[in-house]
Scaffold this motif. Structure first.
Motif, PDB file in Angstrom:
ATOM      1  N   THR A   1      10.308   1.488  -1.573  1.00  0.00           N
ATOM      2  CA  THR A   1      11.297   0.452  -1.304  1.00  0.00           C
ATOM      3  C   THR A   1      10.868  -0.331  -0.077  1.00  0.00           C
ATOM      4  O   THR A   1      10.204   0.205   0.809  1.00  0.00           O
ATOM      5  CB  THR A   1      12.714   1.032  -1.109  1.00  0.00           C
ATOM      6  OG1 THR A   1      13.626  -0.049  -0.955  1.00  0.00           O
ATOM      7  CG2 THR A   1      12.788   1.953   0.087  1.00  0.00           C
ATOM      8  N   LEU A   2      11.241  -1.598  -0.035  1.00  0.00           N
ATOM      9  CA  LEU A   2      11.027  -2.415   1.141  1.00  0.00           C
ATOM     10  C   LEU A   2      12.332  -2.650   1.884  1.00  0.00           C
ATOM     11  O   LEU A   2      12.341  -3.221   2.962  1.00  0.00           O
ATOM     12  CB  LEU A   2      10.405  -3.766   0.753  1.00  0.00           C
ATOM     13  CG  LEU A   2       8.988  -3.704   0.191  1.00  0.00           C
ATOM     14  CD1 LEU A   2       8.533  -5.084  -0.257  1.00  0.00           C
ATOM     15  CD2 LEU A   2       8.038  -3.155   1.230  1.00  0.00           C
TER      16      LEU A   2
ATOM     17  N   VAL B   1       0.866  -1.174   0.000  1.00  0.00           N
ATOM     18  CA  VAL B   1       0.000   0.000   0.000  1.00  0.00           C
ATOM     19  C   VAL B   1       0.901   1.222   0.000  1.00  0.00           C
ATOM     20  O   VAL B   1       1.782   1.361   0.848  1.00  0.00           O
ATOM     21  CB  VAL B   1      -0.939   0.001   1.225  1.00  0.00           C
ATOM     22  CG1 VAL B   1      -1.739   1.282   1.281  1.00  0.00           C
ATOM     23  CG2 VAL B   1      -1.852  -1.202   1.195  1.00  0.00           C
ATOM     24  N   CYS B   2       0.697   2.097  -0.963  1.00  0.00           N
ATOM     25  CA  CYS B   2       1.516   3.301  -1.092  1.00  0.00           C
ATOM     26  C   CYS B   2       1.249   4.230   0.094  1.00  0.00           C
ATOM     27  O   CYS B   2       0.097   4.547   0.388  1.00  0.00           O
ATOM     28  CB  CYS B   2       1.191   4.009  -2.404  1.00  0.00           C
ATOM     29  SG  CYS B   2       2.065   5.566  -2.608  1.00  0.00           S
ATOM     30  N   PRO B   3       2.292   4.700   0.774  1.00  0.00           N
ATOM     31  CA  PRO B   3       2.085   5.611   1.903  1.00  0.00           C
ATOM     32  C   PRO B   3       1.616   7.004   1.468  1.00  0.00           C
ATOM     33  O   PRO B   3       1.047   7.739   2.270  1.00  0.00           O
ATOM     34  CB  PRO B   3       3.459   5.677   2.569  1.00  0.00           C
ATOM     35  CG  PRO B   3       4.424   5.293   1.504  1.00  0.00           C
ATOM     36  CD  PRO B   3       3.698   4.365   0.586  1.00  0.00           C
ATOM     37  N   ASN B   4       1.820   7.356   0.213  1.00  0.00           N
ATOM     38  CA  ASN B   4       1.450   8.678  -0.282  1.00  0.00           C
ATOM     39  C   ASN B   4      -0.030   8.755  -0.664  1.00  0.00           C
ATOM     40  O   ASN B   4      -0.757   9.624  -0.209  1.00  0.00           O
ATOM     41  CB  ASN B   4       2.342   9.057  -1.473  1.00  0.00           C
ATOM     42  CG  ASN B   4       2.140  10.470  -1.920  1.00  0.00           C
ATOM     43  OD1 ASN B   4       1.883  11.357  -1.116  1.00  0.00           O
ATOM     44  ND2 ASN B   4       2.251  10.697  -3.209  1.00  0.00           N
ATOM     45  N   CYS B   5      -0.481   7.815  -1.530  1.00  0.00           N
ATOM     46  CA  CYS B   5      -1.860   7.880  -2.038  1.00  0.00           C
ATOM     47  C   CYS B   5      -2.780   6.827  -1.437  1.00  0.00           C
ATOM     48  O   CYS B   5      -3.996   6.904  -1.592  1.00  0.00           O
ATOM     49  CB  CYS B   5      -1.882   7.775  -3.560  1.00  0.00           C
ATOM     50  SG  CYS B   5      -1.428   6.142  -4.192  1.00  0.00           S
ATOM     51  N   GLY B   6      -2.221   5.816  -0.773  1.00  0.00           N
ATOM     52  CA  GLY B   6      -3.025   4.775  -0.162  1.00  0.00           C
ATOM     53  C   GLY B   6      -3.486   3.697  -1.124  1.00  0.00           C
ATOM     54  O   GLY B   6      -4.243   2.813  -0.746  1.00  0.00           O
ATOM     55  N   GLY B   7      -3.053   3.760  -2.373  1.00  0.00           N
ATOM     56  CA  GLY B   7      -3.448   2.766  -3.372  1.00  0.00           C
ATOM     57  C   GLY B   7      -2.589   1.521  -3.291  1.00  0.00           C
ATOM     58  O   GLY B   7      -1.408   1.576  -2.957  1.00  0.00           O
ATOM     59  N   ALA B   8      -3.191   0.379  -3.597  1.00  0.00           N
ATOM     60  CA  ALA B   8      -2.439  -0.876  -3.643  1.00  0.00           C
ATOM     61  C   ALA B   8      -1.636  -0.911  -4.937  1.00  0.00           C
ATOM     62  O   ALA B   8      -2.137  -0.590  -6.010  1.00  0.00           O
ATOM     63  CB  ALA B   8      -3.388  -2.058  -3.571  1.00  0.00           C
TER      64      ALA B   8
ATOM     65  N   ASP C   1      10.855   0.532  -6.602  1.00  0.00           N
ATOM     66  CA  ASP C   1       9.882   0.657  -7.675  1.00  0.00           C
ATOM     67  C   ASP C   1       9.081   1.923  -7.406  1.00  0.00           C
ATOM     68  O   ASP C   1       9.263   2.571  -6.382  1.00  0.00           O
ATOM     69  CB  ASP C   1       8.972  -0.562  -7.743  1.00  0.00           C
ATOM     70  CG  ASP C   1       8.396  -0.795  -9.130  1.00  0.00           C
ATOM     71  OD1 ASP C   1       8.488   0.118  -9.968  1.00  0.00           O
ATOM     72  OD2 ASP C   1       7.855  -1.876  -9.373  1.00  0.00           O
ATOM     73  N   ALA C   2       8.200   2.271  -8.311  1.00  0.00           N
ATOM     74  CA  ALA C   2       7.356   3.449  -8.145  1.00  0.00           C
ATOM     75  C   ALA C   2       5.909   2.997  -8.011  1.00  0.00           C
ATOM     76  O   ALA C   2       5.515   1.960  -8.545  1.00  0.00           O
ATOM     77  CB  ALA C   2       7.513   4.383  -9.339  1.00  0.00           C
ATOM     78  N   CYS C   3       5.109   3.793  -7.321  1.00  0.00           N
ATOM     79  CA  CYS C   3       3.688   3.503  -7.162  1.00  0.00           C
ATOM     80  C   CYS C   3       3.017   3.569  -8.534  1.00  0.00           C
ATOM     81  O   CYS C   3       3.287   4.461  -9.329  1.00  0.00           O
ATOM     82  CB  CYS C   3       3.055   4.507  -6.209  1.00  0.00           C
ATOM     83  SG  CYS C   3       1.273   4.338  -6.043  1.00  0.00           S
ATOM     84  N   MET C   4       2.107   2.630  -8.806  1.00  0.00           N
ATOM     85  CA  MET C   4       1.396   2.610 -10.086  1.00  0.00           C
ATOM     86  C   MET C   4       0.435   3.787 -10.221  1.00  0.00           C
ATOM     87  O   MET C   4       0.064   4.164 -11.321  1.00  0.00           O
ATOM     88  CB  MET C   4       0.596   1.320 -10.232  1.00  0.00           C
ATOM     89  CG  MET C   4       1.397   0.098 -10.463  1.00  0.00           C
ATOM     90  SD  MET C   4       0.287  -1.317 -10.586  1.00  0.00           S
ATOM     91  CE  MET C   4       1.354  -2.501 -11.335  1.00  0.00           C
ATOM     92  N   HIS C   5       0.021   4.365  -9.092  1.00  0.00           N
ATOM     93  CA  HIS C   5      -1.001   5.407  -9.110  1.00  0.00           C
ATOM     94  C   HIS C   5      -0.417   6.817  -9.062  1.00  0.00           C
ATOM     95  O   HIS C   5      -0.816   7.682  -9.829  1.00  0.00           O
ATOM     96  CB  HIS C   5      -1.972   5.214  -7.941  1.00  0.00           C
ATOM     97  CG  HIS C   5      -2.514   3.828  -7.868  1.00  0.00           C
ATOM     98  ND1 HIS C   5      -3.461   3.345  -8.748  1.00  0.00           N
ATOM     99  CD2 HIS C   5      -2.217   2.790  -7.043  1.00  0.00           C
ATOM    100  CE1 HIS C   5      -3.726   2.086  -8.453  1.00  0.00           C
ATOM    101  NE2 HIS C   5      -2.989   1.723  -7.426  1.00  0.00           N
ATOM    102  N   CYS C   6       0.539   7.046  -8.149  1.00  0.00           N
ATOM    103  CA  CYS C   6       1.030   8.413  -7.958  1.00  0.00           C
ATOM    104  C   CYS C   6       2.518   8.566  -8.271  1.00  0.00           C
ATOM    105  O   CYS C   6       3.074   9.644  -8.109  1.00  0.00           O
ATOM    106  CB  CYS C   6       0.759   8.873  -6.527  1.00  0.00           C
ATOM    107  SG  CYS C   6       1.717   7.990  -5.273  1.00  0.00           S
ATOM    108  N   SER C   7       3.181   7.496  -8.683  1.00  0.00           N
ATOM    109  CA  SER C   7       4.607   7.489  -9.055  1.00  0.00           C
ATOM    110  C   SER C   7       5.539   7.800  -7.888  1.00  0.00           C
ATOM    111  O   SER C   7       6.679   8.217  -8.092  1.00  0.00           O
ATOM    112  CB  SER C   7       4.877   8.455 -10.209  1.00  0.00           C
ATOM    113  OG  SER C   7       4.120   8.090 -11.337  1.00  0.00           O
TER     114      SER C   7
END
Length: 122
Positions: free
Chosen positions: A97-98, A72-79, A87-93
């Motif tokens: 990193t893990l 879950v992206c910490p910025n936009c909350g999208g999976a 990698d980059a978030c698919m929704h907000c770029s």
């Protein structure tokens, strides 16, 4: 304004979509050479090759997608699906990193390459 990063899975899917369009364009260009059957057949076969290679790329990324980690992206909350260490978030770029050792560092896709350093065996 920050840099926009692209998710690796989306990059590969975009490449595969581009192969479809190039294949169709090459086949369409082949129509203009109806007088020369050899050129038209070559264009049609080349276009078909592009479309078939797109199918292979789509299949490959689909299989690769099954091995990803969903976060879950910490910025936009999208999976989003992560492929590799960064990698980059698919929704907000947003860069993701893990790996705790990479947190706070500037985003670089080179972090996904195998490290040449030998770890301490102790």
């Amino acid at each position: 304004m920050g840099l926009k990063y692209a998710n690796k899975i989306n990059k590969i899917r975009t490449f595969a979509l581009g192969l479809v369009f190039v294949g169709i364009l090459v086949m369409y260009i082949g129509i203009f050479f109806r007088e020369s059957q050899v050129i038209m057949i070559i264009a049609m076969l080349l276009g078909l090759l592009f479309v078939m290679s797109s199918t292979v790329v789509y299949f490959w990324i689909g299989m690769l997608s099954t091995r990803t980690i969903q976060v879950v992206c910490p910025n936009c909350g999208g999976a989003t699906k992560m492929l590799g260490r960064v990698d980059a978030c698919m929704h907000c770029s947003e860069p993701l990193t893990l790996d705790k050792s990479l947190e706070g560092k500037e985003f670089d896709e080179a972090f996904n390459k195998k490290q040449q350093e030998k770890s301490d065996p102790s």
